[in-house]
Design an enzyme around this catalytic site. Structure first.
Site, PDB file in Angstrom:
ATOM      1  CD  GLU A  61     -37.696  79.387  17.249  1.00  0.00           C
ATOM      2  OE1 GLU A  61     -36.799  78.549  17.038  1.00  0.00           O
ATOM      3  OE2 GLU A  61     -37.704  80.506  16.702  1.00  0.00           O
ATOM      4  N   GLY A 310     -26.499  72.829  21.737  1.00  0.00           N
ATOM      5  CA  GLY A 310     -27.067  72.664  23.065  1.00  0.00           C
ATOM      6  C   GLY A 310     -26.157  73.002  24.218  1.00  0.00           C
TER       7      GLY A 310
END
Length: 433
Positions: A61, A310
């Site tokens: 998200e 990431g």
């Protein structure tokens, strides 16, 4: 009203059990026992009030909302933008992407004293939730305090609609307290109305997950990661894997190696607490494995385990074929295929992509994705592995088909961008009321 009162009493009585559950989960990830005070609503005094709160539950998200949050920072420089998460990995991602440009804390447990303390400290003008994140108690308190409520990228699958319908007495009032509900598609909009949302408060804005682009930061990360992989090796990336996905991928990989012995498999587990167990599983199966955290160049190793946060999106650029995990077991619903599509990569997914039903419809209509036919519920893992291996082999043997699939997937991304701007218009409208 009775349903909400019962919900409050129930959750308050379960508070000790919830805290114990967090402590148990912290055995695999110690971060779950850190910052417990935030989960109880005790937010740092450094948090500035009177701004906008955006809730992004976890890593996926946060990444999906990055363009939207950046637009909020640009358009509302005088307002404090607070991004909340519920998982430690989501928290780490917020800090990595935004640094000090946003405020950050955990969203507290949806228990009356905890949420009351949170709102007393943060005092937001607007609270933004995403997809199916419904926190009945917090939403009720915001409504009572006349804090504006916005649900963006609303998603409600048939399966979720059936589940929520059993709690309609609680969920319907919750939905009706939102000032605006923006949905990913017309079908999702219909599902929200079926569950009790008012038609006048709902708008199909499209999916913000389409609003992605390759920026300088992403390009730099791509260059950094590329130095670890030899240029001559074909690479198969199996991303966002869950329990069971790795076993399937390794079985398929064994079959593929008979045709492409130099193929590199890049495995990317969804949850950090599984990094070590996945590495051990690979080695137990006899595959030479190197981890991203080793920071070593890959030579003849079979598997590169991406045990980092990431970096997945940039890694997609390095793959010849991408397979999205969470789509094989029938219980997860798949993960976002749009990110590899941005890099024009051929994508293979399992039979269950229920979380991305509309995206899949568009990609399949444009011949931009390969979906396996074998469902986990009716076939053995060997049959699934055979179909997966055959699909990968077929694409590796046909570079032109790889190119066509990737281009078609990319076209779907471009054709559906714009939801972020619609969402920003709604933010402006609500703040001006």
């Amino acid at each position: 009203m009775f349903a909400l009162l019962f919900y409050r009493i129930l959750l308050l009585s379960l508070l000790p059990i919830v805290l114990i559950a967090l402590l148990l989960r912290s055995k695999n990830n110690k971060q779950y026992r850190q910052r417990i005070s935030e989960r109880l609503g005790f937010i740092s005094n450094s948090i500035k009030p009177d701004g906008i709160v955006v809730h992004a539950a976890s890593v996926g998200e946060v990444l999906a909302l990055k363009p939207f949050i950046n637009e909020l920072l640009t358009n509302y420089p005088a307002l404090a933008i607070t991004v909340t998460t519920f998982t430690p990995t989501g928290s780490a991602q917020v800090k990595k992407l935004f640094g000090n440009s946003v405020q950050h804390c955990y969203l507290p447990l949806d228990i009356f004293p905890c949420t009351w303390l949170f709102l007393q400290r943060v005092k937001p003008q607007l609270v933004i939730f995403m997809e199916t994140e419904l926190w009945p108690n917090l939403i009720a308190q915001c409504h009572h305090k006349k804090i504006k409520l916005l649900l963006i990228n609303g998603r409600l699958s048939k399966k979720s609609l059936h589940s929520y319908s059993k709690l309609k007495a609680l969920i319907t009032p919750c939905l009706q307290r939102f000032d605006t509900i923006l949905t990913q598609s017309q079908q999702n909009l219909a599902h929200f109305i079926q569950l009790g949302a008012r038609s006048e408060q709902c708008l199909n804005s499209g999916n913000v997950k389409f609003d992605i682009s390759i920026n300088d930061e992403l390009a730099q990360k791509q260059t950094e990661l590329a130095q670890y992989i030899s240029n001559h090796r074909k690479t198969w990336i199996v991303a966002s894997t869950h329990q069971g996905d790795e076993k399937l991928a390794l079985l398929a990989f064994t079959k593929i190696l008979a045709h492409f012995p130099q193929l590199l498999l890049v495995l990317v587990p969804r949850h950090p607490e599984r990094f070590q167990s996945v590495a051990e599983q690979c080695q137990k199966q006899g595959f030479s494995t190197i981890k991203r955290s080793d920071k070593k160049v890959i030579n003849d190793e079979n598997i590169w385990l991406l045990d980092s946060l990431g970096e997945l999106m940039a890694t997609f650029a390095l793959g010849d074929i991408i397979t999205m995990g969470g789509s094989f077991s029938g219980s997860i619903g798949g993960h976002n295929p749009l990110e590899p599509a941005l890099f024009k990569k051929p994508i293979i997914v399992g039979n269950d992509m229920s979380n991305f039903a509309e995206v899949m419809q568009q990609m399949q209509h444009e011949n931009g994705i390969v979906q396996l036919k074998t469902p986990a519920t009716t076939t053995s893992i060997d049959e699934q592995a055979d179909e997966l291996a055959n699909s990968v082999i077929k694409l590796l043997s046909a570079p032109e088909q790889q190119h066509i699939l990737g281009q078609h997937a990319y076209n779907v991304v471009l054709a559906n961008q714009g939801a972020t701007q619609t969402t920003l218009q709604q933010v402006q409208s609500l703040l001006n009321q």
